[in-house]
Design a protein around this motif. Structure first.
Motif, PDB file in Angstrom:
ATOM      1  N   THR A 157       0.772  -1.204  -0.106  1.00 48.93           N
ATOM      2  CA  THR A 157       0.010   0.021  -0.129  1.00 48.93           C
ATOM      3  C   THR A 157       0.800   1.238  -0.005  1.00 48.93           C
ATOM      4  N   ARG A 158       0.437   2.513  -0.264  1.00 49.82           N
ATOM      5  CA  ARG A 158       0.955   3.842  -0.225  1.00 49.82           C
ATOM      6  C   ARG A 158       1.493   4.168   1.011  1.00 49.82           C
ATOM      7  N   VAL A 159       0.762   3.801   2.183  1.00 53.55           N
ATOM      8  CA  VAL A 159       1.166   4.035   3.421  1.00 53.55           C
ATOM      9  C   VAL A 159       2.442   2.972   3.731  1.00 53.55           C
ATOM     10  N   GLY A 160       2.139   1.865   3.319  1.00 50.11           N
ATOM     11  CA  GLY A 160       3.244   0.788   3.645  1.00 50.11           C
ATOM     12  C   GLY A 160       4.507   1.197   2.947  1.00 50.11           C
ATOM     13  N   ILE A 161       4.493   1.716   1.782  1.00 47.84           N
ATOM     14  CA  ILE A 161       5.550   2.153   1.151  1.00 47.84           C
ATOM     15  C   ILE A 161       6.283   3.348   1.750  1.00 47.84           C
ATOM     16  N   TRP A 162       5.595   4.425   2.180  1.00 52.40           N
ATOM     17  CA  TRP A 162       6.159   5.294   3.043  1.00 52.40           C
ATOM     18  C   TRP A 162       6.822   4.834   4.401  1.00 52.40           C
ATOM     19  N   THR A 163       5.998   3.988   4.932  1.00 52.92           N
ATOM     20  CA  THR A 163       6.600   3.288   6.219  1.00 52.92           C
ATOM     21  C   THR A 163       7.663   2.557   6.046  1.00 52.92           C
ATOM     22  N   LEU A 164       7.970   1.885   5.001  1.00 53.66           N
ATOM     23  CA  LEU A 164       9.162   1.218   4.593  1.00 53.66           C
ATOM     24  C   LEU A 164      10.225   2.073   4.294  1.00 53.66           C
ATOM     25  N   SER A 165       9.911   3.307   3.678  1.00 49.80           N
ATOM     26  CA  SER A 165      11.214   4.159   3.288  1.00 49.80           C
ATOM     27  C   SER A 165      11.495   4.974   4.714  1.00 49.80           C
ATOM     28  N   MET A 166      10.658   5.116   5.673  1.00 44.93           N
ATOM     29  CA  MET A 166      11.277   5.447   7.064  1.00 44.93           C
ATOM     30  C   MET A 166      11.827   4.405   7.653  1.00 44.93           C
ATOM     31  N   ILE A 167      11.703   3.231   7.527  1.00 45.99           N
ATOM     32  CA  ILE A 167      12.291   2.293   8.145  1.00 45.99           C
ATOM     33  C   ILE A 167      13.661   1.985   7.501  1.00 45.99           C
ATOM     34  N   GLY A 168      13.652   2.254   6.320  1.00 49.97           N
ATOM     35  CA  GLY A 168      15.226   2.191   5.460  1.00 49.97           C
ATOM     36  C   GLY A 168      15.936   3.489   5.790  1.00 49.97           C
ATOM     37  N   LEU A 169      15.215   4.572   6.117  1.00 46.93           N
ATOM     38  CA  LEU A 169      16.049   5.856   6.551  1.00 46.93           C
ATOM     39  C   LEU A 169      16.519   5.668   8.111  1.00 46.93           C
ATOM     40  N   TRP A 170      15.905   5.152   8.713  1.00 49.97           N
ATOM     41  CA  TRP A 170      16.181   4.755  10.303  1.00 49.97           C
ATOM     42  C   TRP A 170      17.191   3.677   9.974  1.00 49.97           C
ATOM     43  N   VAL A 171      17.290   2.639   9.529  1.00 49.50           N
ATOM     44  CA  VAL A 171      18.565   1.697   9.196  1.00 49.50           C
ATOM     45  C   VAL A 171      19.667   2.547   8.695  1.00 49.50           C
ATOM     46  N   LEU A 172      19.756   3.410   7.725  1.00 49.28           N
ATOM     47  CA  LEU A 172      20.791   4.455   7.232  1.00 49.28           C
ATOM     48  C   LEU A 172      21.412   5.244   8.375  1.00 49.28           C
ATOM     49  N   LEU A 173      20.451   5.717   9.076  1.00 50.45           N
ATOM     50  CA  LEU A 173      20.834   6.648  10.360  1.00 50.45           C
ATOM     51  C   LEU A 173      21.739   6.031  11.259  1.00 50.45           C
ATOM     52  N   ALA A 174      21.270   4.593  11.636  1.00 50.44           N
ATOM     53  CA  ALA A 174      21.889   3.868  12.449  1.00 50.44           C
ATOM     54  C   ALA A 174      23.363   3.392  12.017  1.00 50.44           C
ATOM     55  N   ILE A 175      23.483   3.073  10.741  1.00 48.48           N
ATOM     56  CA  ILE A 175      24.679   2.566  10.252  1.00 48.48           C
ATOM     57  C   ILE A 175      25.348   3.795  10.203  1.00 48.48           C
ATOM     58  N   ASN A 176      25.002   5.030   9.985  1.00 48.42           N
ATOM     59  CA  ASN A 176      25.824   6.139   9.767  1.00 48.42           C
ATOM     60  C   ASN A 176      26.501   6.619  11.081  1.00 48.42           C
ATOM     61  N   GLY A 177      25.368   6.498  12.066  1.00 54.37           N
ATOM     62  CA  GLY A 177      25.726   6.674  13.464  1.00 54.37           C
ATOM     63  C   GLY A 177      26.879   5.728  13.992  1.00 54.37           C
ATOM     64  N   ALA A 178      26.755   4.582  13.511  1.00 55.48           N
ATOM     65  CA  ALA A 178      27.717   3.399  14.133  1.00 55.48           C
ATOM     66  C   ALA A 178      29.222   3.848  13.275  1.00 55.48           C
ATOM     67  N   VAL A 179      29.297   4.192  12.140  1.00 52.04           N
ATOM     68  CA  VAL A 179      30.387   4.839  11.472  1.00 52.04           C
ATOM     69  C   VAL A 179      31.071   5.787  12.232  1.00 52.04           C
ATOM     70  N   MET A 180      30.088   6.748  12.460  1.00 56.43           N
ATOM     71  CA  MET A 180      30.652   8.037  13.226  1.00 56.43           C
ATOM     72  C   MET A 180      31.099   7.750  14.653  1.00 56.43           C
ATOM     73  N   THR A 181      30.529   6.692  15.454  1.00 56.47           N
ATOM     74  CA  THR A 181      30.755   6.299  16.826  1.00 56.47           C
ATOM     75  C   THR A 181      32.006   5.430  17.095  1.00 56.47           C
ATOM     76  N   LEU A 182      31.821   4.679  16.113  1.00 58.34           N
ATOM     77  CA  LEU A 182      33.002   3.569  16.485  1.00 58.34           C
ATOM     78  C   LEU A 182      34.194   3.639  15.383  1.00 58.34           C
ATOM     79  N   ARG A 183      34.167   4.445  14.291  1.00 59.45           N
ATOM     80  CA  ARG A 183      35.381   4.728  13.537  1.00 59.45           C
ATOM     81  C   ARG A 183      35.964   5.881  13.470  1.00 59.45           C
ATOM     82  N   ILE A 184      35.065   7.113  13.096  1.00 60.68           N
ATOM     83  CA  ILE A 184      35.558   8.286  12.837  1.00 60.68           C
ATOM     84  C   ILE A 184      36.148   8.967  14.291  1.00 60.68           C
ATOM     85  N   ARG A 185      35.073   9.079  15.152  1.00 60.03           N
ATOM     86  CA  ARG A 185      35.334   9.641  16.552  1.00 60.03           C
ATOM     87  C   ARG A 185      36.465   8.923  17.286  1.00 60.03           C
TER      88      ARG A 185
END
Length: 160
Positions: free
Chosen positions: A83-111
């Motif tokens: 559904t349309r709502v589901g696709i938007w929900t899936l996109s938010m979940i995908g963005l959340w995963v990207l934020l978590a990965i990006n945060g892990a890179v910053m926290t565990l590698r760059i900092r």
């Protein structure tokens, strides 16, 4: 009642995360340029360490409360994503995963790389070299912070 509390926590955590990211990008980062490098490095380290804790707590709350909202509304169904709502929900979940990965890179590698180079040494020769190294790693972190801010803002817009 529990669903309403989860929704409020979800929105508050998202506001804290996005607001903190925007503050770092638009206020804190540019302000660092007007401070002597040795002071800027100490302040950046303190603010970065503190915000990392706030960001991880916010991401955890966003993930947990979002999953609970899907569960409580009976939306944990593979058909949701057709559904349309589901696709938007899936996109938010995908963005959340990207934020978590990006945060892990910053926290565990760059900092950790930045913290190894701090505090700046007092001697001129080693100070210049370390300052150049610090600038390189700091620019990488800055790019990731900008990416994080953009991703979080997009997720906030999608969720609004």
């Amino acid at each position: 009642m529990l669903l309403r509390m989860a929704t409020v926590l979800h929105v508050l955590a998202a506001a804290v995360y996005v607001g903190g990211s925007v503050f770092l990008e638009l206020v804190f980062g540019p302000s660092q340029d007007s401070i002597p490098p040795s002071q800027a490095s100490v302040i950046g380290q303190k603010v970065g360490s503190r915000f990392a804790v706030v960001a991880w707590i916010s991401l955890f709350i966003i993930g947990l409360s979002g999953a609970y909202q899907l569960y409580a509304k009976g939306l944990l169904n593979p058909l949701l994503f057709t559904t349309r709502v589901g696709i938007w929900t899936l996109s938010m979940i995908g963005l959340w995963v990207l934020l978590a990965i990006n945060g892990a890179v910053m926290t565990l590698r760059i900092r950790p790389k930045l913290e190894k180079r701090l505090p700046l040494p007092v001697t001129a020769e080693s100070g210049v070299r370390r300052l150049e190294e610090l600038g390189l790693v700091s620019r990488k972190l800055g790019r990731l912070v900008r990416l994080n801010t953009a991703l979080a803002t997009i997720a906030l817009i999608i969720g609004a």
